[in-house]
Design an enzyme around this catalytic site. Sequence first.
Site, PDB file in Angstrom:
ATOM      1  N   ASP A  96    -135.319 -48.223 -21.544  1.00  0.00           N
ATOM      2  CA  ASP A  96    -136.913 -48.932 -20.593  1.00  0.00           C
ATOM      3  C   ASP A  96    -136.910 -49.772 -21.479  1.00  0.00           C
ATOM      4  OD1 ASP A  96    -137.248 -47.776 -22.921  1.00  0.00           O
ATOM      5  OD2 ASP A  96    -138.548 -45.841 -22.368  1.00  0.00           O
ATOM      6  N   GLY A 122    -142.900 -43.221 -29.317  1.00  0.00           N
ATOM      7  CA  GLY A 122    -141.539 -44.178 -30.895  1.00  0.00           C
ATOM      8  C   GLY A 122    -142.430 -45.493 -30.826  1.00  0.00           C
ATOM      9  N   CYS A 147    -134.530 -38.141 -35.582  1.00  0.00           N
ATOM     10  CA  CYS A 147    -133.525 -38.574 -35.120  1.00  0.00           C
ATOM     11  C   CYS A 147    -132.668 -37.560 -36.364  1.00  0.00           C
ATOM     12  CB  CYS A 147    -133.350 -39.731 -35.368  1.00  0.00           C
ATOM     13  SG  CYS A 147    -133.619 -40.813 -37.137  1.00  0.00           S
TER      14      CYS A 147
END
Length: 406
Positions: free
Chosen positions: A190, A218, A254
């Site tokens: 994106d 993010g 993550c």
Amino acid sequence: MQPIRAGSKALIREINAALVLGRLRTQPLQSRTDLARHTGLSLPTISEIVAELLGSGLIEERATGRSGGGRRPVLLALKPDAGYVVGIKLTETRVIAVLTDLEATIVAQDVTAVPDASVEAVVDAVAAAVARVRVAARDRPVYGVGVGMAGVVDRARGVVRHATYSDWHDVDLADLLIARTGLPVALDNDVNTLVANEKWFGAGRGVDDVAVVSIGRGVGLGLVLDGRLYRGATGGAGEFGHTKVIIDGPECACGGRGCLEALIGEPALRAQASTVLGRTVDLDEAATVARQGNAEVREIFRAAGRLLGTAVGNLVNLLNPKLVVLAGEGTRVSDLLRAEFDLALSLAVFDGLQHDLETVVDTWDDEAWAQGAAGLFLGELFQPNLRPDEAGRPSLTARKAVPAAE
């Protein structure tokens, strides 16, 4: 590297037509003489291509220009409503869809809720959104769908290698959407769609080296290097939020520690502000408290600005962009970050690399991300099919390209 199609009259014609369409896309109202001068093609070749494009309805004669003596030149432009493209922005909970014309102007839009993060639910929601917005195309062709989502995306294969906000691995999302919508699908990260929007409609117009840093939940990165969108070897370029900035820092989603995203992403800022205030607050409330003078909360944003500025400074040292754009939903609190960001950036950048470097903040909404996804598809639509394996890819310059219509 895939082989290039063998040279032929058909290939040369496609390339020449792409040159003409590309020029008219970026610089409308050009005469045939203008097109010959800027593309390097001969006037007879231009006249032949223009006649074919006029016949296909892709361009139109709009006006006459000034004459230096003799007949006034006829000016040409792309015909925006000759076809349409759908752009999709996928979030955790919504599908934002837009229908754009060939100039990427939005003519219809839709927001569809996604009930859960399963592949099936997302495919259903995207298919429903596409069906609703394409109604606005009426009897004109809809050439395809551009989709942007967070994660590591193999653009060439249309595969989601890893989705940021769901447990997806190696999902053939493009093929699933093609089967459901009956349209060609281009899938990308994106942030790359945001870069496309910035490059074509925003501060990046006419700039060949641009770094777009998205901040929000993010931290992402999109790059235009030497005029071309850079995706990396497998589509994973731009995981800027997972660069390590503090050794043994807080744990990131993550699985690593000390990631930039774990320190300045929206969840991190919310958590820090909630701890200081002794109650749960969202980012907007935290920003309001900071603007009202709470020094501790304000320092949270100042520290985030310093970390981001230092990280972007390192990026500038590596890539030497001419323009850095801060974008994304997190820019709504950029007033609390900007002073410290600018100072940290200036301290981090190697002497000489800051010369002519421009930094801007653009507050794009979800609709702009979707428009960028449409723009990415349009960018490919205006290119010739250069490789044998692209024979079925939609291209406005290929004689046998058949648009998918209702």
